[in-house]
Motif scaffolding. Structure first.
Motif, PDB file in Angstrom:
ATOM      1  N   VAL A 219       0.838  -1.208   0.000  1.00 54.43           N
ATOM      2  CA  VAL A 219       0.000   0.000   0.000  1.00 54.43           C
ATOM      3  C   VAL A 219       0.869   1.253   0.000  1.00 54.43           C
ATOM      4  CG1 VAL A 219      -1.750   1.292   1.244  1.00 54.43           C
ATOM      5  CG2 VAL A 219      -1.879  -1.201   1.154  1.00 54.43           C
ATOM      6  N   GLY A 220       1.769   1.348   0.974  1.00 56.78           N
ATOM      7  CA  GLY A 220       2.639   2.524   1.043  1.00 56.78           C
ATOM      8  C   GLY A 220       3.524   2.667  -0.176  1.00 56.78           C
ATOM      9  N   LEU A 221       4.119   1.558  -0.605  1.00 57.12           N
ATOM     10  CA  LEU A 221       5.040   1.565  -1.742  1.00 57.12           C
ATOM     11  C   LEU A 221       4.359   1.988  -3.034  1.00 57.12           C
ATOM     12  CD1 LEU A 221       7.643   0.845  -3.281  1.00 57.12           C
ATOM     13  CD2 LEU A 221       6.921  -1.540  -3.204  1.00 57.12           C
ATOM     14  N   TYR A 222       3.248   1.342  -3.376  1.00 55.89           N
ATOM     15  CA  TYR A 222       2.643   1.594  -4.680  1.00 55.89           C
ATOM     16  C   TYR A 222       1.874   2.903  -4.758  1.00 55.89           C
ATOM     17  CZ  TYR A 222       4.306  -2.791  -6.407  1.00 55.89           C
ATOM     18  OH  TYR A 222       5.143  -3.800  -6.814  1.00 55.89           O
ATOM     19  N   VAL A 223       1.406   3.394  -3.625  1.00 57.78           N
ATOM     20  CA  VAL A 223       0.810   4.740  -3.621  1.00 57.78           C
ATOM     21  C   VAL A 223       1.902   5.773  -3.889  1.00 57.78           C
ATOM     22  CG1 VAL A 223      -0.260   6.503  -2.166  1.00 57.78           C
ATOM     23  CG2 VAL A 223      -1.167   4.182  -2.168  1.00 57.78           C
ATOM     24  N   LEU A 224       3.066   5.582  -3.286  1.00 58.37           N
ATOM     25  CA  LEU A 224       4.193   6.491  -3.535  1.00 58.37           C
ATOM     26  C   LEU A 224       4.631   6.440  -4.992  1.00 58.37           C
ATOM     27  CD1 LEU A 224       6.439   5.975  -0.363  1.00 58.37           C
ATOM     28  CD2 LEU A 224       5.121   8.005  -0.964  1.00 58.37           C
ATOM     29  N   VAL A 225       4.718   5.240  -5.559  1.00 58.77           N
ATOM     30  CA  VAL A 225       5.114   5.098  -6.965  1.00 58.77           C
ATOM     31  C   VAL A 225       4.093   5.768  -7.879  1.00 58.77           C
ATOM     32  CG1 VAL A 225       5.442   3.454  -8.846  1.00 58.77           C
ATOM     33  CG2 VAL A 225       6.463   3.005  -6.616  1.00 58.77           C
ATOM     34  N   ALA A 226       2.810   5.583  -7.573  1.00 56.66           N
ATOM     35  CA  ALA A 226       1.763   6.193  -8.392  1.00 56.66           C
ATOM     36  C   ALA A 226       1.871   7.717  -8.366  1.00 56.66           C
ATOM     37  CB  ALA A 226       0.384   5.747  -7.898  1.00 56.66           C
ATOM     38  N   GLU A 227       2.200   8.259  -7.195  1.00 55.72           N
ATOM     39  CA  GLU A 227       2.342   9.713  -7.084  1.00 55.72           C
ATOM     40  C   GLU A 227       3.553  10.218  -7.868  1.00 55.72           C
ATOM     41  OE1 GLU A 227       0.268  11.959  -5.630  1.00 55.72           O
ATOM     42  OE2 GLU A 227      -1.070  10.239  -5.433  1.00 55.72           O
ATOM     43  N   THR A 228       4.654   9.482  -7.818  1.00 57.26           N
ATOM     44  CA  THR A 228       5.856   9.922  -8.530  1.00 57.26           C
ATOM     45  C   THR A 228       5.689   9.832 -10.041  1.00 57.26           C
ATOM     46  OG1 THR A 228       6.837   7.703  -8.387  1.00 57.26           O
ATOM     47  CG2 THR A 228       7.372   9.257  -6.625  1.00 57.26           C
ATOM     48  N   LEU A 229       4.897   8.854 -10.504  1.00 57.26           N
ATOM     49  CA  LEU A 229       4.679   8.704 -11.945  1.00 57.26           C
ATOM     50  C   LEU A 229       3.920   9.880 -12.557  1.00 57.26           C
ATOM     51  CD1 LEU A 229       3.878   4.887 -12.265  1.00 57.26           C
ATOM     52  CD2 LEU A 229       5.798   6.092 -13.305  1.00 57.26           C
ATOM     53  N   LYS A 230       3.313  10.716 -11.703  1.00 52.29           N
ATOM     54  CA  LYS A 230       2.618  11.899 -12.207  1.00 52.29           C
ATOM     55  C   LYS A 230       3.607  12.958 -12.705  1.00 52.29           C
ATOM     56  CE  LYS A 230      -1.403  11.337  -9.172  1.00 52.29           C
ATOM     57  NZ  LYS A 230      -2.196  11.923  -8.059  1.00 52.29           N
ATOM     58  N   LYS A 231       4.859  12.889 -12.212  1.00 50.00           N
ATOM     59  CA  LYS A 231       5.852  13.903 -12.573  1.00 50.00           C
ATOM     60  C   LYS A 231       7.141  13.315 -13.142  1.00 50.00           C
ATOM     61  CE  LYS A 231       4.205  17.214  -9.099  1.00 50.00           C
ATOM     62  NZ  LYS A 231       4.573  18.064  -7.947  1.00 50.00           N
ATOM     63  N   ILE A 232       7.336  11.999 -12.995  1.00 51.30           N
ATOM     64  CA  ILE A 232       8.566  11.350 -13.450  1.00 51.30           C
ATOM     65  C   ILE A 232       8.189  10.226 -14.409  1.00 51.30           C
ATOM     66  CG2 ILE A 232      10.645  10.101 -12.753  1.00 51.30           C
ATOM     67  CD1 ILE A 232      10.422  11.403 -10.026  1.00 51.30           C
ATOM     68  N   SER A 233       9.003  10.018 -15.454  1.00 52.09           N
ATOM     69  CA  SER A 233       8.698   8.999 -16.455  1.00 52.09           C
ATOM     70  C   SER A 233       8.829   7.595 -15.877  1.00 52.09           C
ATOM     71  CB  SER A 233       9.634   9.130 -17.654  1.00 52.09           C
ATOM     72  OG  SER A 233      10.952   8.744 -17.298  1.00 52.09           O
ATOM     73  N   ALA A 234       8.155   6.633 -16.536  1.00 52.40           N
ATOM     74  CA  ALA A 234       8.220   5.228 -16.109  1.00 52.40           C
ATOM     75  C   ALA A 234       9.652   4.712 -16.158  1.00 52.40           C
ATOM     76  CB  ALA A 234       7.313   4.373 -16.998  1.00 52.40           C
ATOM     77  N   PHE A 235      10.423   5.130 -17.171  1.00 55.17           N
ATOM     78  CA  PHE A 235      11.801   4.668 -17.290  1.00 55.17           C
ATOM     79  C   PHE A 235      12.634   5.131 -16.092  1.00 55.17           C
ATOM     80  CE2 PHE A 235      16.219   5.419 -18.473  1.00 55.17           C
ATOM     81  CZ  PHE A 235      16.593   4.148 -18.884  1.00 55.17           C
ATOM     82  N   THR A 236      12.525   6.401 -15.721  1.00 52.38           N
ATOM     83  CA  THR A 236      13.299   6.941 -14.602  1.00 52.38           C
ATOM     84  C   THR A 236      12.915   6.244 -13.299  1.00 52.38           C
ATOM     85  OG1 THR A 236      13.494   9.090 -15.675  1.00 52.38           O
ATOM     86  CG2 THR A 236      13.894   9.022 -13.316  1.00 52.38           C
ATOM     87  N   VAL A 237      11.623   5.992 -13.108  1.00 50.64           N
ATOM     88  CA  VAL A 237      11.166   5.287 -11.913  1.00 50.64           C
ATOM     89  C   VAL A 237      11.774   3.888 -11.866  1.00 50.64           C
ATOM     90  CG1 VAL A 237       9.167   4.236 -10.775  1.00 50.64           C
ATOM     91  CG2 VAL A 237       9.029   6.580 -11.648  1.00 50.64           C
ATOM     92  N   ASN A 238      11.696   3.153 -12.971  1.00 46.30           N
ATOM     93  CA  ASN A 238      12.242   1.799 -13.013  1.00 46.30           C
ATOM     94  C   ASN A 238      13.747   1.779 -12.821  1.00 46.30           C
ATOM     95  OD1 ASN A 238       9.890   0.306 -13.329  1.00 46.30           O
ATOM     96  ND2 ASN A 238       9.871   0.533 -15.544  1.00 46.30           N
ATOM     97  N   LEU A 239      14.434   2.740 -13.417  1.00 47.67           N
ATOM     98  CA  LEU A 239      15.892   2.772 -13.285  1.00 47.67           C
ATOM     99  C   LEU A 239      16.299   3.106 -11.853  1.00 47.67           C
ATOM    100  CD1 LEU A 239      18.285   2.307 -15.171  1.00 47.67           C
ATOM    101  CD2 LEU A 239      18.536   4.776 -15.348  1.00 47.67           C
ATOM    102  N   THR A 240      15.578   4.011 -11.211  1.00 42.35           N
ATOM    103  CA  THR A 240      15.875   4.342  -9.819  1.00 42.35           C
ATOM    104  C   THR A 240      15.646   3.138  -8.920  1.00 42.35           C
ATOM    105  OG1 THR A 240      15.169   6.620 -10.240  1.00 42.35           O
ATOM    106  CG2 THR A 240      15.396   5.963  -7.940  1.00 42.35           C
ATOM    107  N   PHE A 241      14.680   2.304  -9.271  1.00 39.61           N
ATOM    108  CA  PHE A 241      14.409   1.104  -8.485  1.00 39.61           C
ATOM    109  C   PHE A 241      15.522   0.071  -8.616  1.00 39.61           C
ATOM    110  CE2 PHE A 241      10.286   2.528  -7.336  1.00 39.61           C
ATOM    111  CZ  PHE A 241       9.880   1.710  -6.290  1.00 39.61           C
ATOM    112  N   ASN A 242      16.494   0.345  -9.490  1.00 37.73           N
ATOM    113  CA  ASN A 242      17.667  -0.524  -9.553  1.00 37.73           C
ATOM    114  C   ASN A 242      18.489  -0.447  -8.265  1.00 37.73           C
ATOM    115  OD1 ASN A 242      17.009  -1.377 -12.083  1.00 37.73           O
ATOM    116  ND2 ASN A 242      18.421  -0.035 -13.153  1.00 37.73           N
ATOM    117  N   LEU A 243      18.226   0.570  -7.445  1.00 32.49           N
ATOM    118  CA  LEU A 243      18.894   0.681  -6.150  1.00 32.49           C
ATOM    119  C   LEU A 243      18.307  -0.294  -5.126  1.00 32.49           C
ATOM    120  CD1 LEU A 243      19.141   4.578  -5.842  1.00 32.49           C
ATOM    121  CD2 LEU A 243      21.036   2.996  -6.257  1.00 32.49           C
ATOM    122  N   GLU A 244      17.145  -0.839  -5.432  1.00 28.16           N
ATOM    123  CA  GLU A 244      16.484  -1.768  -4.508  1.00 28.16           C
ATOM    124  C   GLU A 244      17.382  -2.933  -4.094  1.00 28.16           C
ATOM    125  OE1 GLU A 244      12.922  -5.101  -4.554  1.00 28.16           O
ATOM    126  OE2 GLU A 244      12.857  -3.463  -6.007  1.00 28.16           O
TER     127      GLU A 244
END
Length: 293
Positions: A219-244
Protein backbone atom coordinates in the motif's frame (compact mmCIF):
# COMPACT_ATOMS: atom_id res chain seq x y z
CA UNK A 1 10.44 17.97 -8.30
CA UNK A 2 12.91 17.47 -5.42
CA UNK A 3 10.08 16.29 -3.16
CA UNK A 4 9.01 13.82 -5.85
CA UNK A 5 12.47 12.23 -5.97
CA UNK A 6 12.52 12.00 -2.15
CA UNK A 7 9.20 10.11 -2.26
CA UNK A 8 10.60 7.86 -4.97
CA UNK A 9 13.62 6.91 -2.88
CA UNK A 10 11.41 6.20 0.15
CA UNK A 11 9.46 3.84 -2.11
CA UNK A 12 12.74 2.16 -3.14
CA UNK A 13 13.68 1.72 0.53
CA UNK A 14 10.32 0.05 1.23
CA UNK A 15 10.82 -2.14 -1.83
CA UNK A 16 14.11 -3.30 -0.33
CA UNK A 17 12.16 -5.14 2.36
CA UNK A 18 9.90 -6.93 -0.14
CA UNK A 19 12.39 -9.65 -1.00
CA UNK A 20 13.21 -10.20 2.68
CA UNK A 21 9.56 -10.88 3.48
CA UNK A 22 9.48 -13.29 0.54
CA UNK A 23 12.20 -15.29 2.24
CA UNK A 24 10.73 -15.02 5.75
CA UNK A 25 7.21 -16.13 4.79
CA UNK A 26 7.00 -19.91 4.55
CA UNK A 27 4.04 -20.04 2.13
CA UNK A 28 4.80 -20.74 -1.53
CA UNK A 29 5.01 -17.86 -4.00
CA UNK A 30 1.41 -18.19 -5.24
CA UNK A 31 -0.27 -18.32 -1.82
CA UNK A 32 2.00 -15.54 -0.60
CA UNK A 33 0.82 -13.32 -3.45
CA UNK A 34 -2.84 -14.27 -2.87
CA UNK A 35 -2.67 -13.11 0.74
CA UNK A 36 -0.62 -10.05 -0.13
CA UNK A 37 -3.22 -8.84 -2.63
CA UNK A 38 -6.09 -9.68 -0.23
CA UNK A 39 -4.63 -7.84 2.76
CA UNK A 40 -3.52 -4.93 0.59
CA UNK A 41 -7.04 -4.58 -0.84
CA UNK A 42 -8.55 -4.52 2.66
CA UNK A 43 -6.11 -1.82 3.81
CA UNK A 44 -6.80 0.26 0.70
CA UNK A 45 -10.55 -0.20 1.08
CA UNK A 46 -10.34 1.36 4.55
CA UNK A 47 -8.23 4.25 3.22
CA UNK A 48 -10.67 4.93 0.38
CA UNK A 49 -13.63 4.72 2.78
CA UNK A 50 -12.00 7.29 5.09
CA UNK A 51 -10.79 9.68 2.37
CA UNK A 52 -13.83 9.25 0.10
CA UNK A 53 -12.09 10.37 -3.12
CA UNK A 54 -14.12 11.15 -6.21
CA UNK A 55 -13.70 8.46 -8.86
CA UNK A 56 -15.48 6.80 -11.72
CA UNK A 57 -17.25 3.51 -10.93
CA UNK A 58 -17.86 2.58 -14.55
CA UNK A 59 -17.03 -0.99 -15.58
CA UNK A 60 -14.70 0.36 -18.25
CA UNK A 61 -12.59 2.22 -15.68
CA UNK A 62 -12.57 -0.72 -13.27
CA UNK A 63 -11.55 -3.12 -16.06
CA UNK A 64 -8.74 -0.77 -17.12
CA UNK A 65 -7.32 -0.71 -13.59
CA UNK A 66 -7.96 -4.42 -13.07
CA UNK A 67 -5.82 -5.45 -16.05
CA UNK A 68 -2.82 -3.67 -14.52
CA UNK A 69 -3.61 -5.43 -11.23
CA UNK A 70 -3.30 -8.79 -12.95
CA UNK A 71 0.13 -7.82 -14.28
CA UNK A 72 1.49 -6.77 -10.88
CA UNK A 73 0.09 -9.93 -9.25
CA UNK A 74 1.78 -12.17 -11.81
CA UNK A 75 4.97 -10.16 -11.37
CA UNK A 76 4.89 -10.94 -7.63
CA UNK A 77 4.30 -14.66 -8.22
CA UNK A 78 7.39 -14.90 -10.45
CA UNK A 79 9.40 -12.55 -8.20
CA UNK A 80 8.83 -14.67 -5.10
CA UNK A 81 9.36 -17.86 -7.07
CA UNK A 82 12.73 -16.45 -8.17
CA UNK A 83 13.69 -15.84 -4.53
CA UNK A 84 12.54 -19.25 -3.34
CA UNK A 85 14.37 -21.06 -6.18
CA UNK A 86 17.58 -19.06 -5.62
CA UNK A 87 17.97 -16.41 -2.90
CA UNK A 88 16.99 -12.83 -2.07
CA UNK A 89 20.06 -11.31 -3.73
CA UNK A 90 19.50 -12.99 -7.11
CA UNK A 91 15.75 -12.35 -7.02
CA UNK A 92 16.01 -8.61 -6.40
CA UNK A 93 18.87 -8.07 -8.84
CA UNK A 94 16.77 -9.63 -11.61
CA UNK A 95 14.30 -6.83 -11.00
CA UNK A 96 16.88 -4.42 -12.43
CA UNK A 97 16.05 -5.75 -15.89
CA UNK A 98 12.75 -3.85 -15.62
CA UNK A 99 14.43 -0.68 -16.93
CA UNK A 100 15.91 -2.67 -19.82
CA UNK A 101 12.48 -3.97 -20.86
CA UNK A 102 10.90 -0.55 -20.34
CA UNK A 103 13.38 1.13 -22.69
CA UNK A 104 12.18 -1.16 -25.49
CA UNK A 105 8.53 -1.73 -24.59
CA UNK A 106 7.45 1.81 -23.63
CA UNK A 107 8.16 3.33 -27.09
CA UNK A 108 6.43 0.40 -28.81
CA UNK A 109 3.33 0.52 -26.61
CA UNK A 110 3.10 4.34 -26.49
CA UNK A 111 4.03 4.64 -30.19
CA UNK A 112 6.92 7.02 -29.55
CA UNK A 113 10.50 7.05 -30.90
CA UNK A 114 13.17 5.16 -28.98
CA UNK A 115 15.35 7.16 -26.58
CA UNK A 116 19.00 6.39 -27.36
CA UNK A 117 20.17 7.42 -23.88
CA UNK A 118 17.67 5.11 -22.20
CA UNK A 119 18.71 2.23 -24.44
CA UNK A 120 22.40 2.75 -23.64
CA UNK A 121 21.78 2.98 -19.89
CA UNK A 122 19.61 -0.14 -20.04
CA UNK A 123 22.37 -1.98 -21.89
CA UNK A 124 24.76 -0.98 -19.11
CA UNK A 125 22.32 -2.44 -16.58
CA UNK A 126 22.10 -5.62 -18.65
CA UNK A 127 25.89 -5.88 -18.65
CA UNK A 128 25.90 -5.62 -14.86
CA UNK A 129 23.33 -8.38 -14.56
CA UNK A 130 25.38 -10.46 -16.99
CA UNK A 131 28.33 -10.25 -14.59
CA UNK A 132 26.12 -11.24 -11.69
CA UNK A 133 24.62 -14.21 -13.50
CA UNK A 134 28.12 -15.42 -14.29
CA UNK A 135 28.89 -16.13 -10.65
CA UNK A 136 26.83 -19.31 -10.23
CA UNK A 137 24.89 -21.44 -12.72
CA UNK A 138 23.05 -23.28 -9.94
CA UNK A 139 20.60 -20.38 -9.73
CA UNK A 140 19.52 -20.76 -13.37
CA UNK A 141 15.85 -21.48 -12.56
CA UNK A 142 15.64 -18.54 -10.18
CA UNK A 143 17.24 -16.28 -12.78
CA UNK A 144 14.77 -17.29 -15.51
CA UNK A 145 11.83 -16.68 -13.16
CA UNK A 146 13.34 -13.33 -12.20
CA UNK A 147 13.65 -12.25 -15.85
CA UNK A 148 9.96 -13.06 -16.43
CA UNK A 149 9.14 -11.12 -13.27
CA UNK A 150 10.97 -8.00 -14.48
CA UNK A 151 9.25 -8.21 -17.88
CA UNK A 152 5.83 -8.20 -16.19
CA UNK A 153 6.88 -5.37 -13.86
CA UNK A 154 7.89 -3.29 -16.88
CA UNK A 155 4.48 -3.76 -18.52
CA UNK A 156 2.75 -2.87 -15.26
CA UNK A 157 4.69 0.38 -14.84
CA UNK A 158 4.04 1.46 -18.43
CA UNK A 159 0.28 0.89 -18.16
CA UNK A 160 0.15 2.31 -14.64
CA UNK A 161 1.77 5.52 -15.90
CA UNK A 162 -1.37 6.10 -17.97
CA UNK A 163 -3.73 5.30 -15.10
CA UNK A 164 -2.23 7.74 -12.58
CA UNK A 165 -2.94 10.60 -14.96
CA UNK A 166 -6.66 9.79 -14.93
CA UNK A 167 -7.49 8.31 -11.51
CA UNK A 168 -6.64 8.77 -7.82
CA UNK A 169 -3.69 6.60 -6.79
CA UNK A 170 -5.33 4.82 -3.83
CA UNK A 171 -8.38 3.98 -5.96
CA UNK A 172 -6.12 2.58 -8.68
CA UNK A 173 -4.28 0.34 -6.26
CA UNK A 174 -7.47 -0.77 -4.52
CA UNK A 175 -8.99 -2.05 -7.77
CA UNK A 176 -5.66 -3.54 -8.84
CA UNK A 177 -5.33 -5.53 -5.62
CA UNK A 178 -8.96 -6.66 -5.85
CA UNK A 179 -8.60 -7.80 -9.47
CA UNK A 180 -5.29 -9.54 -8.76
CA UNK A 181 -6.70 -11.33 -5.72
CA UNK A 182 -9.81 -12.54 -7.56
CA UNK A 183 -7.79 -13.78 -10.55
CA UNK A 184 -5.31 -15.63 -8.33
CA UNK A 185 -8.05 -17.27 -6.26
CA UNK A 186 -9.81 -18.48 -9.43
CA UNK A 187 -6.56 -20.06 -10.67
CA UNK A 188 -5.52 -21.37 -7.24
CA UNK A 189 -6.85 -24.96 -7.70
CA UNK A 190 -4.92 -25.28 -10.98
CA UNK A 191 -1.71 -24.00 -9.38
CA UNK A 192 -2.04 -26.28 -6.36
CA UNK A 193 -2.65 -29.25 -8.66
CA UNK A 194 0.74 -28.78 -10.33
CA UNK A 195 2.52 -27.35 -7.26
CA UNK A 196 0.96 -28.88 -4.11
CA UNK A 197 1.39 -26.93 -0.88
CA UNK A 198 1.75 -28.39 2.62
CA UNK A 199 -0.52 -25.72 4.04
CA UNK A 200 -2.87 -23.10 2.60
CA UNK A 201 -3.57 -21.01 5.69
CA UNK A 202 -0.72 -18.89 7.12
CA UNK A 203 0.44 -19.35 10.69
CA UNK A 204 0.64 -16.53 13.25
CA UNK A 205 4.16 -15.49 12.27
CA UNK A 206 3.40 -15.60 8.54
CA UNK A 207 0.23 -13.57 9.10
CA UNK A 208 2.18 -10.83 10.88
CA UNK A 209 4.75 -10.75 8.07
CA UNK A 210 1.97 -10.65 5.45
CA UNK A 211 0.25 -7.74 7.20
CA UNK A 212 3.50 -5.77 7.35
CA UNK A 213 4.24 -6.63 3.73
CA UNK A 214 0.76 -5.49 2.65
CA UNK A 215 0.68 -2.27 4.67
CA UNK A 216 4.18 -0.90 4.13
CA UNK A 217 5.68 -2.68 1.11
CA UNK A 218 2.48 -2.73 -0.95
CA UNK A 219 0.00 0.00 0.00
CA UNK A 220 2.64 2.52 1.04
CA UNK A 221 5.04 1.56 -1.74
CA UNK A 222 2.64 1.59 -4.68
CA UNK A 223 0.81 4.74 -3.62
CA UNK A 224 4.19 6.49 -3.53
CA UNK A 225 5.11 5.10 -6.96
CA UNK A 226 1.76 6.19 -8.39
CA UNK A 227 2.34 9.71 -7.08
CA UNK A 228 5.86 9.92 -8.53
CA UNK A 229 4.68 8.70 -11.95
CA UNK A 230 2.62 11.90 -12.21
CA UNK A 231 5.85 13.90 -12.57
CA UNK A 232 8.57 11.35 -13.45
CA UNK A 233 8.70 9.00 -16.46
CA UNK A 234 8.22 5.23 -16.11
CA UNK A 235 11.80 4.67 -17.29
CA UNK A 236 13.30 6.94 -14.60
CA UNK A 237 11.17 5.29 -11.91
CA UNK A 238 12.24 1.80 -13.01
CA UNK A 239 15.89 2.77 -13.28
CA UNK A 240 15.88 4.34 -9.82
CA UNK A 241 14.41 1.10 -8.49
CA UNK A 242 17.67 -0.52 -9.55
CA UNK A 243 18.89 0.68 -6.15
CA UNK A 244 16.48 -1.77 -4.51
CA UNK A 245 18.98 -4.68 -4.61
CA UNK A 246 21.43 -2.71 -2.48
CA UNK A 247 18.96 -2.48 0.40
CA UNK A 248 17.70 -6.04 -0.05
CA UNK A 249 21.18 -7.56 -0.34
CA UNK A 250 22.39 -5.79 2.80
CA UNK A 251 19.32 -7.00 4.70
CA UNK A 252 19.78 -10.54 3.33
CA UNK A 253 23.42 -10.54 4.43
CA UNK A 254 22.42 -9.60 7.97
CA UNK A 255 19.34 -11.82 8.27
CA UNK A 256 20.24 -14.84 6.10
CA UNK A 257 24.05 -14.62 5.84
CA UNK A 258 23.82 -14.66 2.02
CA UNK A 259 27.29 -13.13 1.67
CA UNK A 260 28.66 -16.69 1.73
CA UNK A 261 26.87 -17.38 -1.58
CA UNK A 262 28.18 -14.28 -3.39
CA UNK A 263 31.57 -13.63 -4.98
CA UNK A 264 33.56 -10.83 -6.64
CA UNK A 265 31.68 -11.19 -9.95
CA UNK A 266 28.39 -10.51 -8.17
CA UNK A 267 29.65 -7.31 -6.58
CA UNK A 268 31.26 -6.14 -9.83
CA UNK A 269 27.91 -6.49 -11.59
CA UNK A 270 26.15 -4.66 -8.79
CA UNK A 271 28.65 -1.79 -9.13
CA UNK A 272 27.87 -1.50 -12.86
CA UNK A 273 24.16 -1.27 -12.05
CA UNK A 274 24.81 1.50 -9.50
CA UNK A 275 26.83 3.41 -12.11
CA UNK A 276 23.87 3.23 -14.54
CA UNK A 277 21.58 4.71 -11.87
CA UNK A 278 24.01 7.53 -11.07
CA UNK A 279 24.38 8.38 -14.76
CA UNK A 280 20.60 8.48 -15.22
CA UNK A 281 20.22 10.75 -12.18
CA UNK A 282 22.86 13.12 -13.59
CA UNK A 283 21.25 13.20 -17.04
CA UNK A 284 17.79 13.81 -15.56
CA UNK A 285 19.09 16.68 -13.43
CA UNK A 286 20.83 18.26 -16.42
CA UNK A 287 17.60 18.10 -18.42
CA UNK A 288 15.68 19.81 -15.60
CA UNK A 289 18.29 22.56 -15.35
CA UNK A 290 18.15 23.19 -19.10
CA UNK A 291 14.35 23.28 -18.94
CA UNK A 292 14.44 25.87 -16.14
CA UNK A 293 16.77 28.16 -18.10
Amino acid sequence: MKKTFVLLHIAVLLAGFTGVFGKLISLNEYLLTCYRTLFSFLFLLVIVWIRKPQFSRSWGSIWEMGKAGLLISLHWVFFYASIKYSNVSVGVVCYCLTSFFTAFLAPLINKKPFNVTELLLSTLTLAGIGLIFHFDTSFRTGIILGVISSFLASLYTIFNERLVKKYESTVINMYQMLAGCIALIIMLPVYLYFFPAQTILPGVTDTIYLLLLALFCTVGLYVLVAETLKKISAFTVNLTFNLEPIYSILLAMVLFNESRQLNLSFYAGLLVIIISVVLQAGISRRKRLLTDL
